[in-house]
Every structure is written in C-alpha cells, then in structure tokens.
Design a protein around this motif. Structure first.
Motif, PDB file in Angstrom:
ATOM      1  N   PRO A 226       0.916  -1.301   0.050  1.00  0.00           N
ATOM      2  CA  PRO A 226       0.091   0.086   0.091  1.00  0.00           C
ATOM      3  C   PRO A 226       0.854   1.236  -0.128  1.00  0.00           C
ATOM      4  CG  PRO A 226      -0.736  -1.585   1.643  1.00  0.00           C
ATOM      5  CD  PRO A 226       0.548  -2.146   1.285  1.00  0.00           C
ATOM      6  N   LEU A 227       1.984   1.417   0.981  1.00  0.00           N
ATOM      7  CA  LEU A 227       2.934   2.462   0.751  1.00  0.00           C
ATOM      8  C   LEU A 227       3.550   2.537  -0.543  1.00  0.00           C
ATOM      9  CD1 LEU A 227       4.393   1.822   4.181  1.00  0.00           C
ATOM     10  CD2 LEU A 227       3.007   3.773   3.698  1.00  0.00           C
ATOM     11  N   GLY A 451      -3.283   6.900  11.914  1.00  0.00           N
ATOM     12  CA  GLY A 451      -1.928   7.901  11.584  1.00  0.00           C
ATOM     13  C   GLY A 451      -1.547   7.888  10.066  1.00  0.00           C
ATOM     14  N   LEU A 452      -1.379   6.694   9.401  1.00  0.00           N
ATOM     15  CA  LEU A 452      -0.930   6.992   7.920  1.00  0.00           C
ATOM     16  C   LEU A 452      -2.207   7.423   7.135  1.00  0.00           C
ATOM     17  CD1 LEU A 452       1.400   6.405   6.430  1.00  0.00           C
ATOM     18  CD2 LEU A 452       0.684   4.077   6.129  1.00  0.00           C
ATOM     19  N   ALA A 453      -3.487   6.956   7.464  1.00  0.00           N
ATOM     20  CA  ALA A 453      -4.653   7.376   6.842  1.00  0.00           C
ATOM     21  C   ALA A 453      -4.794   9.053   6.892  1.00  0.00           C
ATOM     22  CB  ALA A 453      -5.848   6.837   7.176  1.00  0.00           C
ATOM     23  N   ALA A 493     -11.876  14.570  11.190  1.00  0.00           N
ATOM     24  CA  ALA A 493     -11.771  13.231  10.473  1.00  0.00           C
ATOM     25  C   ALA A 493     -11.135  12.322  11.400  1.00  0.00           C
ATOM     26  CB  ALA A 493     -11.043  13.393   9.121  1.00  0.00           C
ATOM     27  N   ALA A 494     -10.170  12.330  12.130  1.00  0.00           N
ATOM     28  CA  ALA A 494      -9.404  11.510  13.035  1.00  0.00           C
ATOM     29  C   ALA A 494     -10.463  11.239  14.199  1.00  0.00           C
ATOM     30  CB  ALA A 494      -8.273  12.148  13.385  1.00  0.00           C
ATOM     31  N   LYS A 505      -6.373   0.337   7.755  1.00  0.00           N
ATOM     32  CA  LYS A 505      -5.107  -0.251   7.611  1.00  0.00           C
ATOM     33  C   LYS A 505      -4.747   0.070   6.315  1.00  0.00           C
ATOM     34  CE  LYS A 505      -5.505  -3.303  11.604  1.00  0.00           C
ATOM     35  NZ  LYS A 505      -5.703  -4.703  12.010  1.00  0.00           N
ATOM     36  N   LEU A 506      -3.454   0.817   6.242  1.00  0.00           N
ATOM     37  CA  LEU A 506      -2.971   0.912   4.858  1.00  0.00           C
ATOM     38  C   LEU A 506      -1.608  -0.019   4.840  1.00  0.00           C
ATOM     39  CD1 LEU A 506      -3.521   4.761   4.334  1.00  0.00           C
ATOM     40  CD2 LEU A 506      -4.532   3.028   3.347  1.00  0.00           C
TER      41      LEU A 506
END
Length: 506
Positions: A226-227, A451-453, A493-494, A505-506
């Motif tokens: 995904p990254l 966090g990543l999203a 959003a968070a 999950k990314l």
C-alpha cells in the motif's frame, strides 16, 4: 482568436513563473540552530504536562464534552500550530506560558477529594471491547500514544505551513548541510514507525516461536505494497498536475512513501544480523557508521550531491542512498520499542525498582548515550566535526534524530509517571485500558489510531490548498485561517473515525 491565444500564453507563463517561485521558496535553505529546534519540539511534552494536570487534578476531560474537545484541540493542535507560526521566534516564551498555566492548575484545589476520586470511565463500546482478564505481554503506554500523536500533528501542520511565508524558512528542509524542524520531522516519522514495528518481534519472542525468513519477508512485503502504491500515486499526480517539487529532496521520481514502503522488507533482512550483533541499537549504529565511512572514503558523497541526472539511479540518488540512513533510524526506533512496549521489561541494572521508575531510568540512560554520540560525532573540538545532512541521511543526522526522539520519549514518560501512576498498577487488561484512556488525549489517540490514513489525507488537502490558494501572496491572518481550518478538518476526520470505531489499515 489571437487575443484568446495571447491570454492563454500569458496565463501559462504566469503559472510557470509562480511554480518557479514556489520551488525557489523551499530551495537553497540552510536551516536553524539545534537549540531552537529543541525548544520548538519541547512544546509537545509541555502541552502534555498541562493536559495531564488538567485531567489528573480536575478530571477536565471526563466526561468528554464539546468544551473538553475544544480545549483538547486548542492544546494539542493549537499550541503546536502557534509554535511554528506566531511564536516561531519565541518558542521558549510559549513553553514558559504553558508551564505557568500548568503550575496554576496544580495550585487550584482538586475537583474531587483524593480519597473519593472516581474511577475513570469509558464509553460503553470501549468497555465492552476490553473484557476483564490478565494483561498481555505488551502494553500500549499512554506516553507512547501522546508522543506518536503529537509527532503526527506537527508533521501534518508543517507539510502545509511550509508553503506560506508565515512559516520561518529556517524551519523548512535544508538544501544539503544543516538542521531544521522539518528535517527532524522526517526522521521522527521513521523513528516512530520503528517503535511500532517492534511489536510483532516482541510477540514472537514471548510466544517462543520462530517465523521462517521467507514468511516474514512475504508478510513485510504485504505491508509495504500500500505504501509503495501511494508513492506511485503521488509521483503520477505531481507530474500530471505540474505540481511544484523540490528535486534535491529525494530525486526526480522518489518520494517519502517509497522510503517508508521499502523499510519493512529491509528490516526483516537485517534482523538476520542480530545473531552477530544482538541489539537493534548496535545494528543501527553499525549501519550508520559503515554508511558514513563509505560516504567519506569513496566518491559516493560527491555523486549524491553533484552528479548529473543522466539515468534512473542518478535521477533518484538522494532517495536511494539516504534510505540507508533512514533504515538506521528505523532500527534505533525498534530498539526503543523493544524497551518500552513490554509490560514487564527486563532492564539490566535496575532490578528491584518499580516498573515505571526502571523504565524512566533506562530511557534516561539511552537518551544520554545517543546525545553523547551525537556530540562526539559533530563537535569540532572534541569529536569528528561532521555536519548534519538530511539529504544524505548521514551519521550525524541519524544520531541527531535518534537522540532528540529518545529525549522526547523520555519527557513524555516523565509526565506519564508523575501524573498517571495508576496505569502501571492496573490489575487486569480492562483496568489498564481505562487507565490508558484516562491518561491520553482523545485527539491524540485519534491521530495515533489512523496515523497513516490521516497523513495521506493531509497530503491530499495540502495539494488541494496549493492548487486553489496562492500561498506566497496571502497575509498572516489568512494564513492562520487556512491552517486552522485545515487542522480542524483533519482532526474532525481523525476523531470521527475514532468515534465510529473505524481503523483504516494501509
């Protein structure tokens, strides 16, 4: 028709000129002092202290009302935004003001007599998800949630703020040599990821199992895909939209998502070296030293800094070779994770002390070690006299990032130990979850959870703002309005995802 064609040409020329201005705005910068960067970074744990005394002495964030959310946002987002904008020239003053507020709260009588303090409660859905039972081998400590949450908030602020004139140029990424707040932010993101990456290793050790290298490598590649996909999406969008870019940051095609995506499989491969170097810290230091030796003893440094961009490697040489420095930072973060994530850590030299004080003393020792290594690496009188370079991700940069983040983790841990000792005495998993949520900001928990999203959304919003607002031409008032609106959207959003119990999950 001729007038229309002329108008189109003028517009295109103006767009090209503005794009060049934006690229020049973030190029050829030399950064600022390590001391000033440390003062700005100190705002986060000082805010954590103010939040903690409000919660520990006044139960201000329980129940979590609309007012509690506003104060939570103002402290954990607003104060950090002020530290890089309006208070950028006086971060020490901002720290003093926040400490004064914390001292005032401590002087006010507690909301409830200490003997009749109510047990922290959670929303019904959170209570039901954590059944009573013995706590597991690993724990999510409040100070780690606060550390990671604050790091994400500052990162999201800076990636947009850097495009405005109100954001000091000394905080933006340096061209080649020097230190800046954003250079620290990039390394901190990698260090923080390393802390989290130690969790599966610790679980495996606790269970006494050994996963084959091929299985671990396949698993890490699944996490990387995904990254890497996000890296290609960013590459295509930047090139397709003719977005302003700083080529010497990572190269022509490389970006930070590629660095993040390649870290997990390489870490798996390097774990095999633990048989020879039984410490992630030792492995990180060995890798950093070897990379620095290669930079100094071969033509690699000159190649990275000055070679013509004639092929795919030379076009992306900054991203390719700086990866080794980021890998060393990641491994050092993993070493910190091995220390702080276990519920009952085995810490040599601190037997007989309580868990929280043993952890605090151990973090202090490691912070001093990394700081001393940085000093002897960079000092001209007593050390090697090397200069920090984020572009190279050289040994001084690696040691600076690790020393600074180790000290930040220590500061958050100190706040934790002083204000919320009950977490470390929790008898079961349910009580520990309640104690954790009582000791952590809802806003920071929300950022930390996805966090990543949130970071991806921040990148999308940054692109949107830059395509719709001439950021170099707006006033300070407009800048603050845009940044506050941007951080409000991100935080909403968070927190919204957290309220609906959604983890992306990314």
């Amino acid at each position: 028709m001729a007038n229309a064609g002329t108008s189109t040409n003028v517009t295109a020329a103006a767009a090209r000129t503005y794009k060049q201005l934006k690229e020049d705005f973030v190029s050829n910068l030399s950064g600022g002092s390590v001391t000033e960067i440390a003062q700005v970074c100190a705002v986060a744990p000082v805010v954590a202290l103010l939040w903690s005394v409000l919660q520990a002495r006044q139960s201000f964030f329980k129940p979590y009302t609309a007012l509690a959310f506003v104060v939570d946002f103002l402290l954990n987002v607003g104060a950090l935004l002020l530290s890089v904008t309006l208070y950028s020239s006086a971060p020490l003053l901002l720290n003093i003001l926040l400490l004064t507020a914390a001292a005032f709260v401590c002087a006010v009588p507690t909301a409830l007599p200490s003997g009749r303090k109510k047990k922290p409660q959670l929303p019904p859905n959170a209570q039901s998800k954590t059944p009573p039972g013995p706590p597991g081998v690993l724990s999510t400590k409040p100070f780690l949630t606060n550390y990671r949450g604050n790091m994400l908030v500052v990162t999201c602020i800076c990636i947009l703020a850097v495009d405005f004139r109100l954001f000091p140029r000394r905080f933006a990424k340096v061209e080649t040599w020097g230190t800046s707040l954003m250079d620290m932010g990039v390394g901190s993101f990698v260090f923080s990821a390393g802390i989290v990456a130690s969790r599966p290793v610790l679980k495996e050790r606790a269970e006494g199992t050994t996963t084959p290298l091929a299985t671990r490598l396949a698993r890490s590649l699944r996490h990387s895909l995904p990254l890497l996909a996000l890296g290609f999406v960013r590459l295509l969008s930047v090139k397709g939209l003719d977005y302003a870019e700083h080529v010497t940051e990572y190269g022509v095609h490389w970006n930070f998502f590629f660095t993040l995506g390649l870290l997990p499989p390489f870490v798996v491969l390097f774990q095999s070296a633990l048989k020879l170097v039984p410490s992630y810290a030792g492995l990180a230091l060995l890798l950093g030293v070897l990379y620095q030796v290669v930079l100094e003893s071969t033509a690699l440094k000159a190649y990275i800094l000055a070679a013509p961009r004639t092929d795919l490697l030379s076009m992306n040489r900054e991203g390719v070779f700086s990866f080794w420095g980021y890998l060393a930072i990641f491994l050092a973060g993993q070493d910190t994770g091995m220390l702080v994530l276990p519920r009952n850590p085995t810490i040599r030299g601190f037997a007989g002390r309580s868990k929280r004080f043993a952890l605090l003393l151990s973090l202090t020792a490691w912070s001093l070690v990394w700081t001393a290594l940085y000093f002897f690496c960079t000092d001209y009188a007593y050390g090697a006299g090397l200069t920090v370079s984020r572009r190279l991700a050289n040994l001084p940069y690696m040691l600076w990032v690790v020393a600074s983040n180790s000290t930040l983790v220590l500061a958050f841990c100190l706040v934790d130990v002083l204000c919320f000792p009950a977490f470390y005495r929790a008898p079961d998993a349910k009580a520990e979850k309640e104690a954790h949520d009582a000791a952590t900001s809802r806003v920071l928990r929300a950022y930390n959870r996805n966090g990543l999203a949130v970071f991806l959304l921040a990148n999308l919003l940054t692109g949107l703002v830059n395509m719709t607002v001439r950021t170099l031409d707006v006033s300070s008032v407009t800048t603050m309005a845009v940044l506050v609106a941007y951080m409000t959207v991100l935080t909403a959003a968070a927190v919204g995802l957290d309220m609906y119990d959604i983890t992306i999950k990314l």
